[in-house]
Enzyme design. Structure first.
Site, PDB file in Angstrom:
ATOM      1  N   ASP A  12      -9.529   2.201  -6.006  1.00 60.91           N
ATOM      2  CA  ASP A  12     -10.543   2.722  -5.086  1.00 60.91           C
ATOM      3  C   ASP A  12     -11.971   2.505  -5.574  1.00 60.91           C
ATOM      4  OD1 ASP A  12      -8.412   3.596  -3.556  1.00 60.91           O
ATOM      5  OD2 ASP A  12      -8.353   5.545  -4.547  1.00 60.91           O
ATOM      6  N   LYS A  15     -13.125  -2.316  -3.869  1.00 57.98           N
ATOM      7  CA  LYS A  15     -12.733  -3.734  -3.877  1.00 57.98           C
ATOM      8  C   LYS A  15     -12.793  -4.333  -2.470  1.00 57.98           C
ATOM      9  CE  LYS A  15      -8.791  -2.470  -5.597  1.00 57.98           C
ATOM     10  NZ  LYS A  15      -9.065  -1.042  -5.810  1.00 57.98           N
ATOM     11  N   GLY A  39      -5.351   0.904  -0.152  1.00 59.25           N
ATOM     12  CA  GLY A  39      -6.157   1.236   1.019  1.00 59.25           C
ATOM     13  C   GLY A  39      -7.544   0.691   0.746  1.00 59.25           C
ATOM     14  N   HIS A  40      -7.886  -0.425   1.378  1.00 60.80           N
ATOM     15  CA  HIS A  40      -9.167  -1.091   1.118  1.00 60.80           C
ATOM     16  C   HIS A  40     -10.067  -0.948   2.341  1.00 60.80           C
ATOM     17  CE1 HIS A  40      -7.153  -3.875  -2.090  1.00 60.80           C
ATOM     18  NE2 HIS A  40      -7.065  -2.603  -2.374  1.00 60.80           N
ATOM     19  N   GLN A 217      -5.124  -1.728  -6.416  1.00 63.94           N
ATOM     20  CA  GLN A 217      -5.121  -0.747  -7.515  1.00 63.94           C
ATOM     21  C   GLN A 217      -6.177  -1.131  -8.552  1.00 63.94           C
ATOM     22  OE1 GLN A 217      -1.550  -1.968  -6.613  1.00 63.94           O
ATOM     23  NE2 GLN A 217      -2.068  -0.588  -4.974  1.00 63.94           N
TER      24      GLN A 217
HETATM   25  P1  GDP Z   1     -10.786   0.016  -2.681  1.00 64.42           P
HETATM   26  O1  GDP Z   1      -9.388   0.536  -2.629  1.00 64.42           O
HETATM   27  O2  GDP Z   1     -11.171  -0.424  -4.044  1.00 64.42           O
HETATM   28  O3  GDP Z   1     -11.059  -1.049  -1.653  1.00 64.42           O
HETATM   29  O4  GDP Z   1     -11.746   1.250  -2.323  1.00 64.42           O
HETATM   30  P2  GDP Z   1     -11.510   2.331  -1.142  1.00 64.42           P
HETATM   31  O5  GDP Z   1     -11.793   1.694   0.158  1.00 64.42           O
HETATM   32  O6  GDP Z   1     -10.214   3.001  -1.310  1.00 64.42           O
HETATM   33  O7  GDP Z   1     -12.604   3.423  -1.533  1.00 64.42           O
HETATM   34  C1  GDP Z   1     -13.966   3.118  -1.601  1.00 64.42           C
HETATM   35  C2  GDP Z   1     -14.697   4.026  -0.587  1.00 64.42           C
HETATM   36  O8  GDP Z   1     -16.056   4.079  -0.905  1.00 64.42           O
HETATM   37  C3  GDP Z   1     -14.643   3.518   0.840  1.00 64.42           C
HETATM   38  O9  GDP Z   1     -14.624   4.605   1.713  1.00 64.42           O
HETATM   39  C4  GDP Z   1     -15.917   2.716   0.977  1.00 64.42           C
HETATM   40  O10 GDP Z   1     -16.378   2.645   2.324  1.00 64.42           O
HETATM   41  C5  GDP Z   1     -16.850   3.557   0.155  1.00 64.42           C
HETATM   42  N1  GDP Z   1     -17.928   2.798  -0.519  1.00 64.42           N
HETATM   43  C6  GDP Z   1     -17.850   1.605  -1.132  1.00 64.42           C
HETATM   44  N2  GDP Z   1     -19.004   1.284  -1.738  1.00 64.42           N
HETATM   45  C7  GDP Z   1     -19.855   2.330  -1.484  1.00 64.42           C
HETATM   46  C8  GDP Z   1     -21.201   2.608  -1.879  1.00 64.42           C
HETATM   47  O11 GDP Z   1     -21.868   1.857  -2.569  1.00 64.42           O
HETATM   48  N3  GDP Z   1     -21.710   3.805  -1.468  1.00 64.42           N
HETATM   49  C9  GDP Z   1     -21.016   4.673  -0.712  1.00 64.42           C
HETATM   50  N4  GDP Z   1     -21.597   5.819  -0.361  1.00 64.42           N
HETATM   51  N5  GDP Z   1     -19.753   4.433  -0.324  1.00 64.42           N
HETATM   52  C10 GDP Z   1     -19.179   3.280  -0.713  1.00 64.42           C
HETATM   53  P1  IMO Z   2      -6.283   0.641  -4.006  1.00 69.11           P
HETATM   54  O1  IMO Z   2      -5.869  -0.805  -3.893  1.00 69.11           O
HETATM   55  C1  IMO Z   2      -5.765   4.430  -6.055  1.00 69.11           C
HETATM   56  C2  IMO Z   2      -1.745   5.352  -7.515  1.00 69.11           C
HETATM   57  C3  IMO Z   2      -0.988   6.501  -6.866  1.00 69.11           C
HETATM   58  C4  IMO Z   2      -0.189   6.981  -8.063  1.00 69.11           C
HETATM   59  C5  IMO Z   2       0.176   5.688  -8.770  1.00 69.11           C
HETATM   60  C6  IMO Z   2       1.556   5.160  -8.433  1.00 69.11           C
HETATM   61  O2  IMO Z   2      -6.713   1.237  -2.728  1.00 69.11           O
HETATM   62  O3  IMO Z   2      -7.263   0.798  -5.118  1.00 69.11           O
HETATM   63  P2  IMO Z   2       2.549   3.972  -6.278  1.00 69.11           P
HETATM   64  O4  IMO Z   2       2.675   4.444  -4.863  1.00 69.11           O
HETATM   65  O5  IMO Z   2       1.774   2.717  -6.426  1.00 69.11           O
HETATM   66  O6  IMO Z   2       3.884   3.897  -6.973  1.00 69.11           O
HETATM   67  O7  IMO Z   2       1.735   5.145  -7.022  1.00 69.11           O
HETATM   68  O8  IMO Z   2      -0.802   4.751  -8.372  1.00 69.11           O
HETATM   69  N1  IMO Z   2      -2.222   4.316  -6.579  1.00 69.11           N
HETATM   70  C7  IMO Z   2      -3.501   4.147  -6.229  1.00 69.11           C
HETATM   71  N2  IMO Z   2      -4.593   4.878  -6.555  1.00 69.11           N
HETATM   72  N3  IMO Z   2      -5.878   3.315  -5.309  1.00 69.11           N
HETATM   73  C8  IMO Z   2      -4.807   2.569  -5.000  1.00 69.11           C
HETATM   74  O9  IMO Z   2      -4.909   1.386  -4.374  1.00 69.11           O
HETATM   75  C9  IMO Z   2      -3.531   2.995  -5.431  1.00 69.11           C
HETATM   76  N4  IMO Z   2      -2.272   2.517  -5.291  1.00 69.11           N
HETATM   77  C10 IMO Z   2      -1.484   3.335  -6.002  1.00 69.11           C
HETATM   78  O10 IMO Z   2      -1.869   7.480  -6.370  1.00 69.11           O
HETATM   79  O11 IMO Z   2      -1.003   7.716  -8.926  1.00 69.11           O
HETATM   80 MG    MG Z   3      -8.358   2.255  -2.023  1.00 68.42          MG
END
Ligand code: GDP
Ligand code: IMO
Ligand code: MG
Length: 418
Positions: A12, A15, A39-40, A217
């Site tokens: 998270d 990416k 979840g991207h 991840q």
């Molecule tokens: P990922 O799994 O690495 O793609 O990241 P996620 O989408 O799970 O979580 C990142 C969250 O932060 C998302 O809701 C993005 O919209 C938000 N986000 C990303 N970059 C920024 C930033 O620079 N500032 C703020 N406020 N939100 C951001």
């Molecule tokens: P993105 O790509 C954050 C965490 C789960 C748990 C552990 C194992 O959005 O960054 P799993 O279901 O993979 O066997 O769970 O890994 N986890 C993540 N945490 N971002 C993710 O993906 C994750 N995918 C799995 O919360 O701790």
């Molecule tokens: Mg994510």
């Protein structure tokens, strides 16, 4: 150029939005590991997209979006995602799915639930998407691959064997007929996307096309290099790219890490810089730190420079992109963990034993906060001095140059460092 984008923390990091930005300049974006546990998020003109299986580059027309062999695919989820994106006007003409990617089956989700319950207090806190059991079957050589969904007899035979295994494990008698018909139907619906992605990527490379590899991840969730056993079941560090795509290590040109300006973790497991106080709550609230896949609150803490140094080393990072700097805007002081202390000894390198992750205490360097709104800043020179100092400190501790910074979730809310 073939560029890998990898998370440097526990996922998270942002990416998805980084991929969305970099995808403009490449011909293809490839997911190489993980599954719908990811979840991207990408935000374009205030419209939000959350990708679980489909590469985050799909929003750019004409770019190839490839799900390679290292991914575990939940066909129901994939069809749902395809349908939802099509409804929003996104074309799927450039989607490719590896025939060798493994299929997440219904019994994988059941066995995951069962095992998590059995673990009780030491549960991993998985996403419940059947990821671990699907990879376990792959390693046990009984996995069902996407290509198998196209052949009734092969699927029937493999399914029969698996159902025997899961009956003895879970005491559940699954209906073979029901699963067989359902998954053959998924196969038919997905047939046009299923192909040999290793060859496809190879041919793109031979034609001189540019490819982006989208990690899911993060480094600390890597099955080998993360905080085992509180990890996911794939190689989510850059090391996973070659096995996950069937390409040579020689073909990678550049490795980019993504880090959040603080740390989050969702699920259980050690987290040395975790803040179980009002600062942690502030980060959670301001950062809207709730899982993009499960909606669970993410645990929050200070930036961990020791972990970043580790990610720089195991991934061989060429550069770093730092996200969510704006979330720290309200803090009087900001802290960066520069080393750990374990049983009286100072440790500079990220430990490799569970007991050390659990018991080590972070040693912090405290810096002045900037107490200014950075969310409207559009260039590095306009950042408050204290924010620039914070960024420089992260570079220095993490031993990696920071190339881009983001101060908001929108496509354009990102700028380069000098
Ligand atoms: P990922 O799994 O690495 O793609 O990241 P996620 O989408 O799970 O979580 C990142 C969250 O932060 C998302 O809701 C993005 O919209 C938000 N986000 C990303 N970059 C920024 C930033 O620079 N500032 C703020 N406020 N939100 C951001
Ligand atoms: P993105 O790509 C954050 C965490 C789960 C748990 C552990 C194992 O959005 O960054 P799993 O279901 O993979 O066997 O769970 O890994 N986890 C993540 N945490 N971002 C993710 O993906 C994750 N995918 C799995 O919360 O701790
Ligand atoms: Mg994510």
């Amino acid at each position: 150029m073939n560029i890998v984008v990898v998370g440097t923390q526990w996922g998270d990091e942002g990416k998805g939005r980084v991929i969305d930005l970099l995808a403009r300049k490449v011909d293809a974006v490839v997911r190489y590991q993980g599954g719908s546990n990811a979840g991207h998020t990408v935000v374009v003109n205030k419209e939000k997209f959350v990708f679980h299986l489909i590469p985050s580059g799909i929003l750019h027309p004409g770019k190839k979006a490839i799900i390679a062999n290292g991914v575990v695919v939940d066909p129901e989820q994939l069809l749902k995602e395809i349908g939802e994106l099509q409804e929003r006007g996104i074309s799927m003409d450039n989607l490719y799915v590896s025939a060798n990617s493994h299929v997440v089956m219904p019994y994988h989700k059941d066995v995951e639930k069962w095992e998590e319950a059995l673990r009780g207090k030491s549960k991993i806190g998985t996403t419940g998407r059947g990821i671990g059991p699907a990879y376990a079957d792959k390693a046990a050589r009984r996995g069902i691959r996407m290509g198998d969904l196209l052949e009734r007899e092969t699927l029937k035979e493999k399914l029969s064997f698996n159902l025997k295994i899961y009956k003895s494990l879970l005491g559940i008698t699954y209906s073979r007929k029901e699963i067989l018909e359902k998954f053959l139907e998924y196969g038919e619906k997905l047939r046009k996307y299923i192909t040999d992605t290793s060859l496809f990527i190879y041919n793109l490379m031979r034609e001189g096309k540019d490819i982006l590899f989208e990690g899911a991840q993060g480094t600390l969730l890597d099955i080998d290099h993360g905080t085992y056993p509180y990890v996911t079941s794939s190689n989510s560090a850059a090391v996973g790219v070659c096995a996950g795509c069937g390409i040579s290590p020689r073909s990678i040109s550049k490795i980019i890490g993504v880090a959040k300006a603080y740390t989050t973790r969702v699920g259980e497991g050690p987290f040395p810089t975790e803040l179980k106080n009002e600062i942690g709550s502030l980060l959670q609230e301001r950062g809207n730190e709730y899982g993009a896949t499960t909606g669970r609150p993410r645990r929050c803490g200070w930036f961990d420079g020791v972990a970043l140094r580790y990610a720089t080393r195991v991934n061989g990072l060429d550069e770093l992109i730092l996200t969510k700097l704006d979330i720290l805007d309200k803090l009087d002081k900001v802290k960066i963990c520069v080393a750990y202390k374990f049983r009286g000894k100072i440790i500079q390198d990220f430990p490799n034993r569970f007991i050390m992750w659990r018991e080590c205490e972070p040693i912090y360097e405290e810096m002045e906060g900037w107490k200014e709104d950075t969310s409207k800043v559009t260039s590095y020179k306009d950042l408050p001095v204290a924010a620039r100092n914070y960024v420089k400190k992260i570079e220095q501790i993490g031993k990696v140059p920071i190339r881009l910074l983001s101060v908001g979730p929108q496509r354009e809310e990102m700028f380069a460092t000098p």
